[in-house]
Design an enzyme around this catalytic site. Structure first.
Site, PDB file in Angstrom:
ATOM      1  N   GLY A 185     -14.845   8.096  -5.043  1.00 62.37           N
ATOM      2  CA  GLY A 185     -14.908   8.205  -6.393  1.00 62.37           C
ATOM      3  C   GLY A 185     -15.408   6.811  -6.984  1.00 62.37           C
TER       4      GLY A 185
ATOM      5  N   GLY B 197      -9.822   9.266  -0.898  1.00 62.69           N
ATOM      6  CA  GLY B 197      -9.998   8.777   0.426  1.00 62.69           C
ATOM      7  C   GLY B 197      -9.383   7.367   0.437  1.00 62.69           C
TER       8      GLY B 197
ATOM      9  N   PRO C 116       0.720   0.779   6.713  1.00 65.63           N
ATOM     10  CG  PRO C 116       1.971  -0.554   8.026  1.00 65.63           C
ATOM     11  CD  PRO C 116       1.703   0.733   7.490  1.00 65.63           C
TER      12      PRO C 116
ATOM     13  CB  THR D 120      -4.268   4.504   4.827  1.00 66.54           C
ATOM     14  OG1 THR D 120      -2.556   4.306   4.156  1.00 66.54           O
ATOM     15  CG2 THR D 120      -4.071   5.776   5.456  1.00 66.54           C
TER      16      THR D 120
ATOM     17  CE  LYS E  68       3.161  -8.282  -7.053  1.00 64.91           C
ATOM     18  NZ  LYS E  68       3.096  -9.504  -6.739  1.00 64.91           N
TER      19      LYS E  68
ATOM     20  N   GLY F 105      -6.290  -0.868  -3.977  1.00 64.50           N
ATOM     21  CA  GLY F 105      -7.554  -0.044  -3.714  1.00 64.50           C
ATOM     22  C   GLY F 105      -8.620  -0.902  -4.176  1.00 64.50           C
ATOM     23  CD  GLU F 106      -9.968  -0.981  -8.635  1.00 67.71           C
ATOM     24  OE1 GLU F 106     -10.796  -0.815  -9.450  1.00 67.71           O
ATOM     25  OE2 GLU F 106      -8.706  -0.932  -8.946  1.00 67.71           O
TER      26      GLU F 106
END
Length: 711
Positions: free
Chosen positions: A246, A473, A599, A601, A667, A670-671
């Site tokens: 996404g 994902g 760890p 993923t 925390k 993803g980014e």
């Protein structure tokens, strides 16, 4: 049941923190996992969007009669016969919906690729042929798609943060500084293209609407669709079990709304899928930016002045700010500190969230400028950053809920082999290649949002978790399985996690690196309450015992603080001065990003962000044709991204950094992997060649045009 659970809790090692393959992995690699465009429906019809071929103007006529006579065609929807929509409402994220999703409401065309009609037919092939045969007449008008610094129509815009922050006298502090850096950095228009295209199927049944969709949050889609069609949200159900990526693009888009309209007209299910080319127009994008950084420092490198001004484009129908200057509000303090986010309206499609919105382009500019300041001060780039490591929020003045940035740099420098680095540019060679190393800091907000979840205990000793989460994902299903198992005191194999269904109750979207944190909080709360009931000897009926949680009050009670993940990025590049080719040879990222749930993923997410950073630094650039107002090469052949050949030896690791205010210690990861990665590569290119690249991407032609040191 109760005795077994208690015994296991006393002896079982925690599941959180152990590497686990994805619980749905076998389904995905065998094809058993079904995505939005694959779910079967009886009597399914197919819609195909028709997009405008002019960049500005109005529709004067549509020749629909010939199209309606084509084989299999069931209907053509356009502004003359479409359902009237309500667009006066705030969406789940507190922003107004992009007007592009309010399809077929008027005859105006605000950009090339604006939806002007939907052709519905028995088969997808028939719908496409008919859509491509539809003749639309326009009255074109002059358009403006030119994005440039100093555009006279630019203005400040609040988004998720104030447009402008300021303290101190920037001019006075710059004048009093021993060293000043004043530079402009530009990033191009960029596009997210997840592997799974945007797809939605709508079906009305006795006044109730069901949508099977590919999205990043069923709660979000329910809210916007209910508002657009003036429906009771309780009559709308959205399902999105598996999502093939996404990156911020899968919210409420034109295809979902068009499918809902058509399904209502025909009284049967209608599916609309975007083509890859349509996604370049209708799925949003990262706006280009022009950023000016002014830094003033004492001779020892201590910042006296920091100014970060950013400009991005937006469409004429929707205001979206790419908050690139926001990163400076967290990273470094100065006696005088000013940041500003501005936008300019152009005749272009609406930009939207894209992985690390604001932080990704903003960190390129800020961390490149810090590197330039280090050179001017004669300091090591890491030392300069450590001397300016903020103690409190530079703008907010709030304490940090953990800030282990310095520890990330120290650990990264040790593992990367930074010590002993020759600071002189253009002196290291490997045959025809010039070699250089660079570094940059990273940060990303660590937020949480209210969510609900239910956990059910079954008589056979198994448990079912239900939450309207979205796994795009990231491995969210697996992470929630591990969190649930620990909270219940059982093996992960005894927990089934069901997600992607608005019927499970409201929950945070998969976005802003807040998904897993928000969902885990809700899941743990429900699981712990259920475990207490079982410990009291509660009997489990055939239908099971279910506990529901709602974290609204708990999240709202969080103390005010600057909550962020941090990291340090390192890169080594090789530059061929004959061809201009830049190769990243190795990268290392060390992150302080809360408690790591899985760890395996987690590392995938961090590495993926770093690879995206390579792509952004060296390849990605969407170009608009001034004459047509459209993109040149709006496909994956014309839009270049990093491939396997571009990806070197990359390592991502983390240091201990649990958040004491979060029940699970999360925390968000993803980014942050993309933040700082671009600047680390750009700074390494400077170290290799002695030439500073302030415009992305650093392509071979630009390397050659900049020249190189003498051989």
């Amino acid at each position: 049941m109760t005795t077994a659970t208690t015994t296991e809790t006393e002896t079982r090692a925690p599941s959180v923190g152990t590497a686990r393959t994805r619980v749905e992995g076998v389904e995905k690699v065998t094809g058993a996992a079904r995505y939005a465009g694959e779910i079967p429906f009886a009597g399914l019809a197919h819609g195909w969007l028709v997009l405008s071929t002019v960049a500005r103007g109005r529709i004067s006529a549509l020749d629909t009669d010939a199209v309606l006579a084509m084989p299999g065609v069931l209907a053509v929807l356009d502004h003359r016969n479409a359902t009237r929509l309500n667009t006066d409402f705030p969406s789940m994220l507190g922003m107004r919906p992009d007007a592009t999703c309010a399809v077929f409401q008027h005859d105006r065309v605000p950009h090339l690729g604006w939806p002007v009609a939907l052709v519905v037919a028995e088969t997808s092939e028939q719908a496409r042929e008919a859509a491509e045969s539809l003749v639309v007449h326009y009255e074109p008008e002059p358009h403006d798609t030119d994005f440039m610094a100093g555009h006279p129509d630019a203005y400040p815009l609040d988004g998720f943060m104030p447009a402008v922050t300021q303290k101190g006298d920037i001019g006075a502090e710059l004048a009093a500084s021993a060293v000043v850096v004043d530079a402009e950095y530009t990033t191009p228009e960029e596009h997210h293209n997840p592997m799974e295209p945007h797809a939605a199927t709508a079906h009305w049944d006795d006044g109730r609407l069901e949508v099977v969709d590919s999205n990043q949050g069923a709660t979000w889609v329910v809210g916007d669709l209910a508002n657009l069609f003036s429906l009771d949200p309780a009559t709308v159900r959205v399902r999105s079990e598996h999502v093939g990526g996404g990156f911020g693009s899968k919210g409420v888009r034109a295809h979902q709304v068009a499918a809902v309209m058509a399904a209502g007209v025909l009284g049967r299910p209608v599916r609309v899928v975007m083509t890859r080319r349509q996604m370049f127009t209708l799925a949003g994008h990262r706006s280009p930016t022009v950023q000016r950084i002014r830094l003033g420092a004492d001779a020892d490198g201590r910042l006296r002045a920091l100014e970060h001004r950013a400009l991005n484009h937006t469409s004429t129908v929707y205001e979206f700010v790419e908050p690139s200057a926001g990163v400076a509000r967290v990273m470094y303090d100065a006696d005088a500190h000013r940041t500003e986010n501005r936008v300019v309206r152009l005749d272009v499609p609406s930009p939207t969230f894209m992985r690390a919105p604001g932080e990704a382009p903003g960190s390129f500019a800020l961390e490149s400028a810090l590197d330039e300041l280090a050179v001017e001060c004669g300091l090591d780039p890491i030392e300069l950053r450590l001397r300016n490591d903020a103690v409190r929020g530079p703008v907010s003045g709030l304490p940090f809920a953990g800030r282990r940035l310095a520890d990330c740099f120290r650990e990264g420098a040790r593992r990367f082999g930074w010590v002993g680095r020759d600071p002189r540019p253009g002196v290291r060679r490997d045959g025809r290649w010039l070699l250089g190393t660079g570094t940059a800091a990273a940060s990303f907000p660590a937020g949480a949002a209210p969510s609900t979840a239910t956990v059910t205990a079954h008589p056979d000793g198994d448990f079912t978790v239900r939450i309207a989460a979205a796994d795009i994902g990231t491995g969210a299903r697996t992470a929630l399985t591990l969190v649930s198992a620990d909270a219940l005191g059982v093996a992960p194999e005894r927990v089934r996690v069901r997600i992607g269904d608005s019927a499970f109750g409201p929950a945070m979207i998969a976005g802003g690196s807040m998904g897993t944190r928000s969902w885990s909080w809700a899941v743990k709360a429900a699981a712990e309450e259920l475990r207490e009931r079982l410990a009291l000897g509660a009997d489990i009926p055939a239908g099971g015992i279910t506990v529901r949680s709602d974290t609204t009050a708990a999240v709202g009670a969080l103390a005010a603080a600057e909550r962020h993940s941090f990291g340090a990025q390192f890169a080594e590049v090789a530059v061929d001065v004959t061809t201009g080719e830049v190769r990243v040879r190795r990268m290392l990222g060390i992150f302080a990003a809360g408690r790591i749930i899985n760890p395996l993923t987690a590392r995938n997410q961090l590495l993926g962000g770093m690879v995206w950073g390579i792509s952004m630094a060296l390849h990605e650039e969407a170009l608009r044709d001034r004459a047509s107002g459209g993109l040149v090469g709006a496909d994956l052949a014309g839009y270049h991204v990093a491939t396997h050949a571009d990806v070197p030896r990359i390592e991502a690791d983390w240091i201990e950094d649990p958040d004491p205010d979060d029940p699970v210690g999360i925390k968000g990861i993803g980014e942050i992997g993309i933040v700082g990665a671009v600047a680390a590569v750009a700074n390494a290119v400077w170290h290799a060649t002695g030439t500073r690249h302030r415009r992305l991407p650093i392509s071979p032609d630009r390397v050659l045009a900049a020249g190189a040191p003498d051989a």
